[in-house]
Design an enzyme around this catalytic site. Structure first.
Site, PDB file in Angstrom:
ATOM      1  N   GLY A  13       0.833  -1.207   0.000  1.00 16.83           N
ATOM      2  CA  GLY A  13       0.000   0.000   0.000  1.00 16.83           C
ATOM      3  C   GLY A  13       0.861   1.248   0.000  1.00 16.83           C
ATOM      4  N   ALA A  14       1.990   1.179  -0.749  1.00 21.78           N
ATOM      5  CA  ALA A  14       2.956   2.286  -0.722  1.00 21.78           C
ATOM      6  C   ALA A  14       2.668   3.334  -1.783  1.00 21.78           C
ATOM      7  CB  ALA A  14       4.366   1.732  -0.899  1.00 21.78           C
ATOM      8  N   VAL A  64      -2.202  -7.579  -2.849  1.00 21.68           N
ATOM      9  CA  VAL A  64      -1.893  -8.434  -1.696  1.00 21.68           C
ATOM     10  C   VAL A  64      -2.932  -9.537  -1.480  1.00 21.68           C
ATOM     11  CG1 VAL A  64      -0.563  -6.677  -0.448  1.00 21.68           C
ATOM     12  CG2 VAL A  64      -3.034  -6.910  -0.009  1.00 21.68           C
ATOM     13  N   ASN A  90       0.749  -2.602   5.211  1.00 21.03           N
ATOM     14  CA  ASN A  90      -0.033  -1.372   5.332  1.00 21.03           C
ATOM     15  C   ASN A  90      -1.236  -1.339   4.397  1.00 21.03           C
ATOM     16  OD1 ASN A  90      -0.326   1.762   5.681  1.00 21.03           O
ATOM     17  ND2 ASN A  90      -0.030   1.442   3.488  1.00 21.03           N
ATOM     18  N   SER A 142      -5.625  -0.429  13.387  1.00 19.33           N
ATOM     19  CA  SER A 142      -6.401   0.807  13.495  1.00 19.33           C
ATOM     20  C   SER A 142      -6.958   0.935  14.903  1.00 19.33           C
ATOM     21  CB  SER A 142      -7.568   0.795  12.507  1.00 19.33           C
ATOM     22  OG  SER A 142      -8.461   1.864  12.795  1.00 19.33           O
ATOM     23  N   TYR A 155     -14.199  -4.091   8.390  1.00 20.14           N
ATOM     24  CA  TYR A 155     -12.906  -3.409   8.576  1.00 20.14           C
ATOM     25  C   TYR A 155     -12.384  -3.615  10.001  1.00 20.14           C
ATOM     26  CZ  TYR A 155      -9.585   0.534   8.557  1.00 20.14           C
ATOM     27  OH  TYR A 155      -8.452   1.330   8.658  1.00 20.14           O
ATOM     28  N   VAL A 156     -13.281  -3.452  10.985  1.00 15.88           N
ATOM     29  CA  VAL A 156     -12.879  -3.599  12.393  1.00 15.88           C
ATOM     30  C   VAL A 156     -12.420  -5.036  12.656  1.00 15.88           C
ATOM     31  CG1 VAL A 156     -13.716  -3.570  14.778  1.00 15.88           C
ATOM     32  CG2 VAL A 156     -14.326  -1.703  13.224  1.00 15.88           C
ATOM     33  N   LYS A 159      -8.990  -5.494  11.219  1.00 15.43           N
ATOM     34  CA  LYS A 159      -7.923  -4.786  11.942  1.00 15.43           C
ATOM     35  C   LYS A 159      -7.693  -5.396  13.322  1.00 15.43           C
ATOM     36  CE  LYS A 159      -6.842  -1.835   8.762  1.00 15.43           C
ATOM     37  NZ  LYS A 159      -5.493  -1.840   8.171  1.00 15.43           N
ATOM     38  N   ILE A 188      -6.347   9.769  10.649  1.00 18.42           N
ATOM     39  CA  ILE A 188      -5.204  10.321   9.915  1.00 18.42           C
ATOM     40  C   ILE A 188      -5.711  10.950   8.604  1.00 18.42           C
ATOM     41  CG2 ILE A 188      -2.904   9.810   8.980  1.00 18.42           C
ATOM     42  CD1 ILE A 188      -3.215   9.130  12.014  1.00 18.42           C
TER      43      ILE A 188
HETATM   44  P1  NAP Z   1      -5.201   5.057   1.434  1.00 16.32           P
HETATM   45  O1  NAP Z   1      -4.676   6.405   1.118  1.00 16.32           O
HETATM   46  O2  NAP Z   1      -6.525   4.646   0.901  1.00 16.32           O
HETATM   47  O3  NAP Z   1      -4.096   3.985   0.964  1.00 16.32           O
HETATM   48  C1  NAP Z   1      -4.350   2.613   0.957  1.00 16.32           C
HETATM   49  C2  NAP Z   1      -3.208   1.934   0.235  1.00 16.32           C
HETATM   50  O4  NAP Z   1      -3.461   0.519   0.195  1.00 16.32           O
HETATM   51  C3  NAP Z   1      -3.017   2.404  -1.176  1.00 16.32           C
HETATM   52  O5  NAP Z   1      -1.645   2.567  -1.430  1.00 16.32           O
HETATM   53  C4  NAP Z   1      -3.571   1.253  -2.017  1.00 16.32           C
HETATM   54  O6  NAP Z   1      -2.858   1.185  -3.238  1.00 16.32           O
HETATM   55  C5  NAP Z   1      -3.229   0.067  -1.143  1.00 16.32           C
HETATM   56  N1  NAP Z   1      -4.052  -1.106  -1.421  1.00 16.32           N
HETATM   57  C6  NAP Z   1      -5.402  -1.236  -1.284  1.00 16.32           C
HETATM   58  N2  NAP Z   1      -5.770  -2.455  -1.672  1.00 16.32           N
HETATM   59  C7  NAP Z   1      -4.640  -3.112  -2.054  1.00 16.32           C
HETATM   60  C8  NAP Z   1      -4.382  -4.407  -2.546  1.00 16.32           C
HETATM   61  N3  NAP Z   1      -5.364  -5.299  -2.753  1.00 16.32           N
HETATM   62  N4  NAP Z   1      -3.096  -4.755  -2.834  1.00 16.32           N
HETATM   63  C9  NAP Z   1      -2.109  -3.877  -2.636  1.00 16.32           C
HETATM   64  N5  NAP Z   1      -2.280  -2.632  -2.177  1.00 16.32           N
HETATM   65  C10 NAP Z   1      -3.537  -2.263  -1.886  1.00 16.32           C
HETATM   66  O7  NAP Z   1      -5.284   4.816   2.978  1.00 16.32           O
HETATM   67  P2  NAP Z   1      -4.343   5.210   4.216  1.00 16.32           P
HETATM   68  O8  NAP Z   1      -5.146   6.078   5.082  1.00 16.32           O
HETATM   69  O9  NAP Z   1      -2.989   5.617   3.765  1.00 16.32           O
HETATM   70  O10 NAP Z   1      -4.313   3.779   4.909  1.00 16.32           O
HETATM   71  C11 NAP Z   1      -3.141   2.987   5.010  1.00 16.32           C
HETATM   72  C12 NAP Z   1      -3.395   1.930   6.071  1.00 16.32           C
HETATM   73  O11 NAP Z   1      -3.637   2.576   7.315  1.00 16.32           O
HETATM   74  C13 NAP Z   1      -4.637   1.078   5.801  1.00 16.32           C
HETATM   75  O12 NAP Z   1      -4.384  -0.257   6.182  1.00 16.32           O
HETATM   76  C14 NAP Z   1      -5.678   1.693   6.689  1.00 16.32           C
HETATM   77  O13 NAP Z   1      -6.672   0.764   7.055  1.00 16.32           O
HETATM   78  C15 NAP Z   1      -4.827   2.107   7.875  1.00 16.32           C
HETATM   79  N6  NAP Z   1      -5.426   3.145   8.724  1.00 16.32           N
HETATM   80  C16 NAP Z   1      -5.724   4.373   8.221  1.00 16.32           C
HETATM   81  C17 NAP Z   1      -6.293   5.342   9.054  1.00 16.32           C
HETATM   82  C18 NAP Z   1      -6.647   6.718   8.580  1.00 16.32           C
HETATM   83  O14 NAP Z   1      -7.266   7.462   9.369  1.00 16.32           O
HETATM   84  N7  NAP Z   1      -6.294   7.118   7.374  1.00 16.32           N
HETATM   85  C19 NAP Z   1      -6.550   5.026  10.390  1.00 16.32           C
HETATM   86  C20 NAP Z   1      -6.232   3.771  10.860  1.00 16.32           C
HETATM   87  C21 NAP Z   1      -5.657   2.835  10.017  1.00 16.32           C
HETATM   88  P3  NAP Z   1      -3.434   0.727  -4.651  1.00 16.32           P
HETATM   89  O15 NAP Z   1      -4.839   1.228  -4.756  1.00 16.32           O
HETATM   90  O16 NAP Z   1      -2.471   1.370  -5.599  1.00 16.32           O
HETATM   91  O17 NAP Z   1      -3.328  -0.757  -4.648  1.00 16.32           O
END
Ligand code: NAP
Length: 248
Positions: A13-14, A64, A90, A142, A155-156, A159, A188
């Protein structure tokens, strides 16, 4: 801050958000970085940003949720760098809806990506780390895994499952000098939280003692710490990065 010279890190998820910030932060700390996700254009931009800062990075197009793609992605990393020291699980998605009406495919897609995807990556990473007798695995959970959240049963569950997975694997591999930890971000500012209605955001902000949303680089900093040599006596831990929203 922490020195990761000589280490190789793979971040799923980079392509954006927390994963992108983590890839950049690990590279700044000296690691060679494999940036994995599905969107190849965004991955190329992350790799270019790391390279222009003097770092070394590789784009690894990979879903993934697909075991064959995960296997091929890790092989690509080994072909290029010859080792793997740090895995950051991630990649994550949401498919929100009340549990009573949740479609089986929304449950399964979220569990498959967020939880099974992490296990598939851990299995590939451990094959290398167990031989190297050194490793750092960091799973991005999370705050909702700890406090629950209406409309996010899938989702919960994914996580919270990641926290259990973290502890189980931590026990299994501790004797090989591999640590396994989780970070639990709160609210975030990324593409994931951007679409939330203003009223929901205002309600959340009012409940956060630090009074603001977190920044992706603040989560990345916690991950860099857990990836460091200095964090070597921490395993099976969940590090909260939530502004005080939930205090375990
Ligand atoms: P985001 O901007 O939506 O990024 C999610 C990332 O995951 C993207 O790079 C996406 O890339 C990748 N992804 C999704 N499905 C995928 C798959 N099947 N294979 C490979 N990559 C995949 O979200 P974020 O806020 O940065 O979240 C990152 C992590 O933090 C997540 O696990 C999220 O649940 C967790 N988190 C976020 C928050 C928040 O408030 N933002 C809070 C708690 C936890 P592609 O679409 O290019 O594949």
């Amino acid at each position: 801050m922490f020195n990761l010279d000589g280490k190789v890190a793979l971040i799923t998820g980079a392509s954006q958000g927390i994963g992108r910030a983590t890839a950049l932060a690990l590279a700044r700390a000296g690691a060679r970085v494999a940036a994995a996700a599905r969107n190849t254009e965004k991955l190329a931009a992350v790799v270019a940003e790391i390279s222009s800062g003097g770092g070394e990075a590789l784009a690894v197009p990979m879903d993934v949720a697909d075991a064959a793609q995960v296997k091929a992605g890790f092989q690509q990393v080994l072909n290029r760098f010859g080792r793997l020291d740090i895995l950051v699980n991630n990649a994550g998605i949401t498919r929100d809806g009340l549990a009573v009406r949740m479609k089986p495919e929304d449950w399964e897609t979220v569990l498959r990506t967020n939880l099974t995807g992490a296990l598939l990556c851990i299995q590939q990473a451990l094959a290398v780390m167990l031989r190297q007798r050194w490793g750092r695995i960091i799973n991005v959970s999370s705050v909702v895994a700890q406090m629950g959240n209406a409309g996010q049963a899938n989702y919960v569950a994914s996580k919270a499952g990641l926290i259990g997975l973290t502890k189980a694997i931590a026990v299994e591999v501790a004797s090989r000098n591999i640590t396994v930890n989780a970070v639990a971000p709160g609210f975030i500012a990324t593409a994931m939280t951007e679409p939330l209605p203003e009223a929901v955001k205002a309600d959340l902000l009012a409940r956060i003692p630090l009074g603001r949303m977190g920044d992706d680089i603040e989560v990345a900093a916690a991950i860099v710490f857990l990836a460091s040599e200095e964090a070597g006596y921490i395993t099976g831990h969940v590090l909260d990065v939530n502004g005080g929203l939930y205090m375990a």
